[in-house]
Design an enzyme around this catalytic site. Structure first.
Site, mmCIF file in Angstrom:
data_model
loop_
_atom_site.group_PDB
_atom_site.id
_atom_site.type_symbol
_atom_site.label_atom_id
_atom_site.label_comp_id
_atom_site.label_asym_id
_atom_site.label_seq_id
_atom_site.Cartn_x
_atom_site.Cartn_y
_atom_site.Cartn_z
ATOM 1 N N HIS A 16 4.357 -2.605 0.853
ATOM 2 C CA HIS A 16 3.416 -1.756 0.126
ATOM 3 C C HIS A 16 2.304 -1.244 1.011
ATOM 4 C CE1 HIS A 16 5.160 -4.040 -3.346
ATOM 5 N NE2 HIS A 16 5.050 -2.852 -3.923
ATOM 6 N N SER B 101 6.726 -12.335 -12.405
ATOM 7 C CA SER B 101 5.460 -11.657 -12.122
ATOM 8 C C SER B 101 4.566 -11.470 -13.333
ATOM 9 C CB SER B 101 5.739 -10.277 -11.527
ATOM 10 O OG SER B 101 6.498 -10.424 -10.357
ATOM 11 N N CYS C 104 2.794 -6.368 -6.135
ATOM 12 C CA CYS C 104 3.057 -6.709 -4.738
ATOM 13 C C CYS C 104 3.067 -8.220 -4.552
ATOM 14 C CB CYS C 104 1.993 -6.088 -3.831
ATOM 15 S SG CYS C 104 2.191 -6.624 -2.113
#
Lengths: 626, 359
Positions: A370, A326, A383
């Site tokens: 989320h 990420s 997310c």
């Protein structure tokens, strides 16, 4: 004897052989005349020239090896220096009986099997009148013992030479590299004149990269000798020019903090100054002691080091290739903005995502989902579902474009040898290397930094610095300045000019705000590491699945994870408004980026800003004795 | 049986050989820094070698011819043995330790290769057919290859030369010679790439020894200074400053001629070369007189190989040939080479003395 052989063997020899003997005799005479002409030319025609040379010949020229340049950290801490040690050298043609000599030397100061074997192999490669190294490092007792017995060993001499020494041991070994004995293949490459009397050469790291600067130039001494060849006096001396002293951008103190924070874990930490590209810290763990290599490491120790599963010899910052996870989301976010997608647009995250005409579920890291998230929230909370959707819309080409613009999958240009490039995949690449077409699902894997995407920690740091610079890329560098050994002049290393900035300032500000929220907002994934910091940090966590091994040809052996836990990653820079440090952290199989990698970055930043304050408080420290 | 020649010896050749070897001892005494030990040791070797010569002179040429292939096979096995269980000295693996004596198979091959080639060629028609030439080439190249990897480039070259001289004397057709030379030229770049760096350097040094005066050019320069500074008359025995200041590396072995030339000058060089040429010439005359092909080929080949030793050594010492480790025959310090040479001369004398028996 078979009767059939007899005729030809016993027959009166044919005239042919006699004719050939006559021809050969004439040829031999001709060759003799060439020889005689040659001696006539040397001894009569050029007599005076050689006579002069002969008279001059009680003067012998000896090479004086240069002193290798020092390597210091940015504040003058010595990282590589030269210390005097004693060695034993042998002139083979002066040794009466090699075996007896070896036995006697062994009795006196001890010789290992490795030393004897290495000596024998060197013997083969040198003419018998040249000095050959027998024993590389004698301690004080051995030196004294041999010195009083030296007269018993004609042809064996005890000499004091300078020897490379790395006082910091394993602390900066991956950056420095090491010197070692000049190998046969290197011998073929180097200019023998530049290496007169020099025994070692930079093998890897800075020692190799800046070999030219560190080497210096050998000098020559003219010495007068007596009828036995002993030196009477030195007539003139053309001193050797020592190599340049190199100041690295590394801060040994920060380096120590990084190494301590990594502890026993396998991983890499790199910190660079975003504005200049100066590499403040480049730590790879585990590490090794470069001093082992200076005299030529023995095969056993070397094999042991290479064989270790943890691969201590590998500089993970530069040669470790990891899926970024990420940590690339801020850069993807930039691509989303560039594509004209509104940052306010929300995507609903139920905890998973499916492609329009497929049932396969791509999961978010948060199983419960989320809920609705916009760009800001998606970076802040990392997310995956939001990014899956955006990845589908951007497509691989759009993502590859922005990742490449931020320097991923390409060499950073840092001044170390043989930097690998990594990989940003494209459909063309996949077609060319695997002959398969690109699947939409692979867009989704790529957008969260998995799949074929492979980057080095150095590339991540460069990406982070580019973010900190609001889009202006920077080339990382390790050489701060060199000090000319003759003039004492300090020459800063060149800062290479940078290409124009790739992103618009305003949109990057939005991304940076989200990265700041990662550290300082109540829902930020790395809020634990941002807590109570006196300066603002912008960061991004990453957790990369260890899916497999990199497919690339050249460096794939360097990244073989023995376990299959996730790698923990983290990138950050601070302060947000005026960035002075950008960091990338990778901890192999460390698990969560927030829990494992982010605290390491925080420790380094704390120490970095604390030192800044101390320096600001005591500016005139260097002038106290001046 | 003696046919007027006691012990099958040849007077003029024997006198020349003894004179040359004695001169060798004188030069070695100087080159070794007036070391009696070294000179006496070499004298003892000379004694052993002369005895070997006397013994071999008594063997009939027919025996040699019959033994040729066997000797060759034994030598080949010994060469393989060296590579497997050999003893190293001075960096190269050349010796077999037989308990009592150390034995250097490549020296045996210096005799066995020309013998085997002569044996092979006398089994066929003269001049040899192309396939015969190729067979002779194999017989030469296989042992030479084994010697190269010891590594001993100098001896390997000499083995090839001795085999090729036999082929030449046997009357190989000129267009075959051209083909072989063309093949060699085509292979030259490959061979060059197989040479060690130092060997390449030695060849390059020929063109400009002063380019690297402390490195590869050192030996060549120092030898040339020694020779050139001697002038016509030389500096006198034991007076060579180059030699005695230890400027000349390997001055008792491969570079002993530089010591000789420094001390005895151009006059000495001329005398010595004439002495060598007398020996070679005498042997060629003897080859001329023998009546069987095998003896004629072998004597001619041994004599011309002896000359080639001289040429390569003098060429390398004086700087017109690259430095390949070839000793000066009968003068350089070292026992095995002297033993082989004297054994060869013994065979020559024997073959010549019995030339009538063969017809």
């Amino acid at each position: 004897m078979a009767a059939s052989e007899l005729p030809s063997a016993r027959a009166v020899a044919p005239e042919t052989v006699r004719r050939r003997i006559r021809i050969a005799a004439v040829m031999a005479l001709a060759l003799s005349l060439i020889l005689i002409w040659r001696f006539y030319s040397l001894q009569v025609l050029q007599y005076e020239r050689y006579q002069t040379l002969s008279l001059d010949n009680h003067i012998r020229i000896q090479a004086v090896p240069p002193v290798r340049g020092l390597i210091l950290d940015r504040h003058g801490v010595v990282l590589a220096q030269n210390t005097a040690v004693h060695i034993l050298q042998v002139v083979p043609e002066k040794v009466h009986d090699m075996e007896v000599m070896l036995r006697k030397v062994d009795d006196l100061v001890g010789l290992s099997t490795t030393e004897v074997e290495a000596f024998r192999s060197r013997l083969k490669k040198h003419p018998s009148f040249e000095k050959v190294l027998l024993k590389a490092r004698l301690d004080d007792v051995e030196t004294a013992t041999f010195a009083v017995n030296e007269y018993r060993f004609p042809g064996v001499t005890l000499e004091a030479v300078l020897h490379r020494d790395y006082p910091q041991g394993s602390l900066v070994s991956h950056v420095l590299g090491y010197v070692g004995r000049i190998s046969e293949s290197e011998e073929a490459m180097i200019d023998p004149a530049a290496y007169q009397g020099v025994r070692s050469i930079g093998k890897i790291g800075i020692e190799k990269q800046y070999e030219d600067l560190l080497l210096g130039r050998p000098g020559f001494a003219q010495v007068e000798i007596d009828a036995h060849g002993r030196t009477l006096r030195t007539i003139s001396r053309n001193s050797a020019t020592p190599g340049n002293t190199l100041n690295l951008t590394i801060d040994a103190d920060l380096q120590r903090i990084a190494r301590e924070a990594l502890g026993n874990q396998r991983g890499a930490v790199v910190a660079i100054a975003p504005s200049s590209g100066e590499v403040l810290t480049m730590a790879s763990s585990p590490s090794f002691d470069p001093n082992l290599f200076v005299d030529g490491i023995d095969q056993q120790t070397y094999d042991a080091l290479r064989g270790l599963e943890d691969r201590p010899l590998l500089n993970r910052v530069l040669y470790g290739r990891y899926a970024p996870g990420s940590t690339i989301k801020p850069v993807i976010a930039q691509a989303i903005l560039d594509a004209g997608i509104s940052p306010r647009e929300s995507v609903y995250c139920p905890g998973w995502y499916t492609l329009p005409d497929s049932t396969r579920r791509y999961r978010c890291w948060k199983k419960t989902g989320h809920g609705p998230v916009n760009l800001h929230g998606a970076v802040e909370q990392s997310c995956d579902v939001y990014f899956y959707e955006m990845g589908r819309r951007l497509g691989i080409e759009g993502m590859a474009d922005v990742l490449t613009r931020f320097g991923l999958g390409a060499v950073t240009g840092v001044d170390l040898p043989k930097e690998p490039d990594g990989l940003v995949p494209t459909p063309q690449w996949k077609r060319a290397t695997r002959n398969e077409s690109w699947y939409p699902g692979e867009d989704l894997i790529t957008v969260i930094g998995q799949g074929y995407l492979m980057v080095t920690p150095m590339q991540l740091a460069r990406m982070t610095a580019t973010l900190a610079n609001r889009g202006i890329p920077v080339q990382p560098r390790l050489l701060l300045s060199k000090e000319d050994s003759l003039s004492g002049e300090i020459i800063p290393s060149n800062v290479s000019s940078q290409p124009a900035k790739p992103a618009t300032e305003a949109s990057l500000d939005q991304v940076i705000q989200s990265m700041t929220a990662v550290m300082h907002s109540p829902r930020g994934t790395a809020r634990a590491s941002g807590r109570r910091s006196p300066y603002q940090i912008a960061g991004k966590t990453g957790t990369a699945q260890v899916i497999g091994i990199a497919q690339d040809e050249e460096y794939d052996e360097s990244v073989i994870p023995e376990k299959f836990h996730d790698h923990a990653l983290f990138i950050a820079f601070a302060p947000v408004d005026n960035p002075q440090i950008a960091i990338a952290v990778v901890v192999e199989n460390g698990g969560s980026g927030a829990k494992v990698a982010a605290p390491i970055a925080r420790k380094i930043m704390d120490r970095f800003f604390q030192k800044k304050l101390q320096r600001a408080a005591a500016p005139s420290k260097h002038h106290v004795f001046g | 049986m003696f046919s007027g020649r006691p012990l099958h010896l040849d007077g003029p050749l024997l006198i020349a050989l003894v004179f040359l070897s004695a001169l060798g001892l004188v030069v070695i005494f100087s080159a070794s820094g007036e070391n009696w030990d070294v000179m006496l040791k070499q004298g003892a070797r000379l004694g052993v070698s002369v005895v070997a010569m006397l013994i071999l002179a008594q063997v009939s040429p027919e025996t040699f011819r019959r033994l040729s292939p066997h000797l060759f096979v034994i030598g080949l096995i010994a060469l393989l043995g060296v590579l497997v269980i050999g003893v190293s000295a001075k960096g190269a693996q050349r010796w077999l330790d037989l308990g009592v004596v150390r034995f250097q198979p490549s020296e045996l091959m210096k005799l066995a290769v020309p013998m085997a080639v002569a044996w092979l060629l006398t089994r066929g028609r003269m001049p040899p057919s192309f396939s015969m030439v190729m067979a002779a080439l194999m017989v030469t190249l296989i042992p030479a290859g084994l010697v190269v990897i010891q590594p001993d480039l100098g001896t390997a070259i000499m083995l090839i030369v001795s085999g090729m001289i036999v082929v030449f004397l046997a009357g190989i057709r000129w267009h075959h010679i051209m083909m072989l030379l063309a093949a060699l030229a085509a292979l030259a770049p490959f061979l060059w790439s197989r040479l060690d760096g130092y060997q390449q350097q030695r060849i390059l040094t020929l063109f400009d020894p002063f380019a690297d005066p402390l490195g590869s050019g050192y030996q060549a320069i120092q030898a040339q200074i020694a020779i050139g500074s001697a002038g016509i008359w030389g500096k006198g025995w034991l007076e060579g400053s180059q030699s005695h200041l230890e400027f000349i590396p390997e001055r008792s072995t491969d570079f002993i001629f530089a010591v000789f030339a420094e001390e005895f000058g151009l006059i000495g060089v001329l005398m010595l070369v004439l002495l060598y040429l007398f020996i070679v010439g005498r042997c060629l005359v003897m080859a001329y007189h023998t009546r069987d092909t095998y003896s004629r080929l072998l004597i001619g080949a041994l004599a011309l190989t002896f000359f080639f030793y001289l040429f390569v050594n003098l060429g390398m010492v004086s700087g017109i040939l690259p430095i390949v480790g070839v000793p000066l025959p009968l003068i350089s310090y070292g026992g095995t080479s002297m033993l082989t040479l004297m054994a060869g001369f013994g065979m020559i004398m024997g073959m010549h003395a019995r030339r009538r028996l063969m017809t």
